[in-house]
Design an enzyme around this catalytic site. Structure first.
Site, PDB file in Angstrom:
ATOM      1  N   GLY A 155       0.848  -1.197   0.000  1.00 20.80           N
ATOM      2  CA  GLY A 155       0.000   0.000   0.000  1.00 20.80           C
ATOM      3  C   GLY A 155       0.876   1.237   0.000  1.00 20.80           C
ATOM      4  O   GLY A 155       2.036   1.190  -0.422  1.00 20.80           O
ATOM      5  N   ARG A 156       0.333   2.322   0.500  1.00 23.25           N
ATOM      6  CA  ARG A 156       1.063   3.597   0.454  1.00 23.25           C
ATOM      7  C   ARG A 156       2.395   3.501   1.188  1.00 23.25           C
ATOM      8  O   ARG A 156       3.425   3.967   0.702  1.00 23.25           O
ATOM      9  CB  ARG A 156       0.246   4.707   1.121  1.00 23.25           C
ATOM     10  N   ILE A 157       2.375   2.903   2.390  1.00 24.31           N
ATOM     11  CA  ILE A 157       3.608   2.862   3.196  1.00 24.31           C
ATOM     12  C   ILE A 157       4.608   1.885   2.569  1.00 24.31           C
ATOM     13  O   ILE A 157       5.804   2.180   2.481  1.00 24.31           O
ATOM     14  CB  ILE A 157       3.285   2.507   4.666  1.00 24.31           C
ATOM     15  N   ARG A 178      -1.975  -8.385  -2.172  1.00 30.82           N
ATOM     16  CA  ARG A 178      -3.188  -9.066  -2.632  1.00 30.82           C
ATOM     17  C   ARG A 178      -3.356  -8.880  -4.137  1.00 30.82           C
ATOM     18  O   ARG A 178      -3.633  -9.792  -4.868  1.00 30.82           O
ATOM     19  CB  ARG A 178      -4.401  -8.453  -1.934  1.00 30.82           C
ATOM     20  N   ILE A 237       6.207  -3.483  10.958  1.00 32.43           N
ATOM     21  CA  ILE A 237       5.645  -2.196  11.407  1.00 32.43           C
ATOM     22  C   ILE A 237       4.141  -2.177  11.125  1.00 32.43           C
ATOM     23  O   ILE A 237       3.526  -1.108  11.135  1.00 32.43           O
ATOM     24  CB  ILE A 237       6.321  -0.980  10.729  1.00 32.43           C
ATOM     25  N   ALA A 238       3.553  -3.350  10.869  1.00 32.75           N
ATOM     26  CA  ALA A 238       2.137  -3.394  10.473  1.00 32.75           C
ATOM     27  C   ALA A 238       1.249  -3.487  11.707  1.00 32.75           C
ATOM     28  O   ALA A 238       0.836  -2.462  12.267  1.00 32.75           O
ATOM     29  CB  ALA A 238       1.913  -4.555   9.520  1.00 32.75           C
ATOM     30  N   ARG A 239       0.980  -4.679  12.140  1.00 37.44           N
ATOM     31  CA  ARG A 239       0.179  -4.918  13.339  1.00 37.44           C
ATOM     32  C   ARG A 239       0.648  -6.197  13.990  1.00 37.44           C
ATOM     33  O   ARG A 239       1.059  -7.129  13.284  1.00 37.44           O
ATOM     34  CB  ARG A 239      -1.306  -5.107  12.977  1.00 37.44           C
ATOM     35  N   GLU A 268      -0.135  -6.313  22.350  1.00 41.83           N
ATOM     36  CA  GLU A 268       0.573  -5.160  22.903  1.00 41.83           C
ATOM     37  C   GLU A 268      -0.371  -4.319  23.769  1.00 41.83           C
ATOM     38  O   GLU A 268      -1.583  -4.317  23.526  1.00 41.83           O
ATOM     39  CB  GLU A 268       1.177  -4.303  21.766  1.00 41.83           C
ATOM     40  N   HIS A 286       5.574   0.615  19.311  1.00 39.66           N
ATOM     41  CA  HIS A 286       4.570   1.111  18.351  1.00 39.66           C
ATOM     42  C   HIS A 286       4.701   2.628  18.128  1.00 39.66           C
ATOM     43  O   HIS A 286       3.767   3.389  18.419  1.00 39.66           O
ATOM     44  CB  HIS A 286       3.155   0.740  18.832  1.00 39.66           C
ATOM     45  N   ILE A 287       5.857   3.027  17.614  1.00 35.67           N
ATOM     46  CA  ILE A 287       6.123   4.466  17.446  1.00 35.67           C
ATOM     47  C   ILE A 287       6.386   4.859  15.996  1.00 35.67           C
ATOM     48  O   ILE A 287       6.915   5.944  15.723  1.00 35.67           O
ATOM     49  CB  ILE A 287       7.314   4.931  18.325  1.00 35.67           C
TER      50      ILE A 287
HETATM   51  C1  8YV Z   1      -0.929   4.823  15.568  1.00 40.87           C
HETATM   52  C2  8YV Z   1      -0.842   3.141  13.660  1.00 40.87           C
HETATM   53  O1  8YV Z   1       0.029   5.484  16.326  1.00 40.87           O
HETATM   54  O2  8YV Z   1      -1.876   4.599  12.136  1.00 40.87           O
HETATM   55  C3  8YV Z   1      -1.774   3.442  12.553  1.00 40.87           C
HETATM   56  O3  8YV Z   1      -2.429   2.519  12.049  1.00 40.87           O
HETATM   57  O4  8YV Z   1      -0.588   2.023  13.923  1.00 40.87           O
HETATM   58  C4  8YV Z   1      -0.174   4.224  14.428  1.00 40.87           C
HETATM   59  O5  8YV Z   1       0.185   5.248  13.559  1.00 40.87           O
HETATM   60  C5  8YV Z   1      -1.712   3.948  16.485  1.00 40.87           C
HETATM   61  O6  8YV Z   1      -2.551   3.045  15.853  1.00 40.87           O
HETATM   62  C6  8YV Z   1      -2.545   4.798  17.441  1.00 40.87           C
HETATM   63  O7  8YV Z   1      -3.819   5.079  16.992  1.00 40.87           O
END
Ligand code: 8YV
Length: 332
Positions: A155-157, A178, A237-239, A268, A286-287
């Protein structure tokens, strides 16, 4: 009387002030994360809610608060929101895409580099006072420049990370998504499409940027890790939940892959103790979107969405970044 909204977590005072121009705002200055029952109770009588990834908005929360009309998330990811349940109740949901793309890509790249060049591990060694002499193989890692960057989720990122790798570091970029990107986008990112197996086999540095959904749950587990090169790194850096953290910790401990960089975790802010026990992992809380400017832009966009979704401001009725635009009334 102004409509009532809930701002579920602490946000910048300037953003609260903007919201107070239109709404009777119930905020959360102590910033404690509401339990599910507290959230339900605090939503009583509220037409809109400003959420972050910490608040789960599901059918039970909606059913307890049928007056709710808008859920505006200060995040691009929205796996904390049951969007179909919101749509069924004509509740508009919004997120904050674009404003965090480059910042998050910078961080993903930094985390990948820190992982490949063993920056955390060597800093801890230095802080422990263990640095007594130079040696030829002290904290030798793997190169970024000229290596193969694998991106899962384009995607964008993902695209912004690909551009950094291809144009900035001369990396060969392969991706899996996908759906395959338009040829012009592939060219811009200098990225080659691969199936998931090829991606895992070819990547020297794998970066995961795929949104979380039941379909992406444990997209990287034991079998996938086994396909990777023993010299490879993995950056998530996703989830949390996209990677099976227990399987990853095992692979790291057994050096089946070289190292990992993780900004997100299953469950988390709790982190699997097995990950804390291995040295070859860089861990951050998560920063990835956390710069002053980007967090402000995210909060402003979430506020713009809430203001517009509830019928105020210059784009009344047209929130800038809806997730379920089908629930918006057609323009007259
Ligand atoms: C947020 C993120 O800091 O944008 C997202 O999906 O994971 C992070 O940028 C976090 O979800 C807080 O809402």
């Amino acid at each position: 009387m102004k409509p009532a909204v809930l701002v579920a977590r602490a946000v910048m005072p300037e953003v609260l002030m903007r919201l107070r121009e239109h709404f009777d705002v119930d905020d959360n200055p102590s910033d404690q994360v509401f339990s599910r029952d507290e959230l339900i109770a605090r939503l009583r009588g509220k037409l809109g809610v400003f959420t972050t990834g910490s608040e789960r908005i599901d059918e039970a929360v909606l059913a307890a608060n049928p007056q709710l009309r808008a859920v505006c998330n200060m995040a691009v990811g929205y796996n904390n929101i049951d969007v179909p349940a919101c749509s069924a109740r004509k509740v508009v949901c919004t997120n904050t895409p674009d404003v965090l793309t480059e910042t998050t890509a910078d961080f993903g790249f930094a985390l990948m580099m820190a992982t490949a060049r063993r920056i955390s591990e060597s800093e801890h060694f230095l802080r422990r006072g263990e640095w007594k002499k130079w040696s030829y193989d002290m904290f030798t890692g793997s190169d970024i420049h000229g290596a193969t960057l694998g991106i899962l989720g384009m995607g964008r990122i993902g695209q912004a990370i690909a551009r950094r790798g291809a144009h900035g570091f001369g990396m060969r970029v392969v991706y899996h998504n996908r759906s395959r990107l338009e040829p012009s986008v592939e060219q811009d990112c200098r990225a080659l499409y691969a199936d998931k197996t090829e991606l895992l086999q070819q990547a020297d540095h794998l970066v995961i940027v795929v949104p979380y959904s039941p379909a992406s749950h444990h997209a990287i587990g034991e079998a996938e890790l086994a396909l990777m090169k023993p010299t490879a790194t993995l950056t998530n850096i996703a989830r949390g939940g996209v990677v099976d953290d227990a399987a990853l910790a095992k692979a790291l401990a057994q050096r089946r892959i070289a190292a990992a960089g993780l900004d997100v975790f299953e469950g988390e802010p709790t982190v699997n103790p097995a990950l804390l026990a291995v040295p070859n992992v860089v861990l951050t809380p998560h920063i990835a979107s956390a710069t002053v400017a980007t967090r402000r832009a995210m909060a402003d966009l979430a506020a713009d969405n809430l203001i517009a979704a509830l019928g105020f401001g210059p784009s009344a009725g047209r929130p800038p970044t809806p997730i379920n635009p089908e629930v918006l009334r057609p323009m007259a």
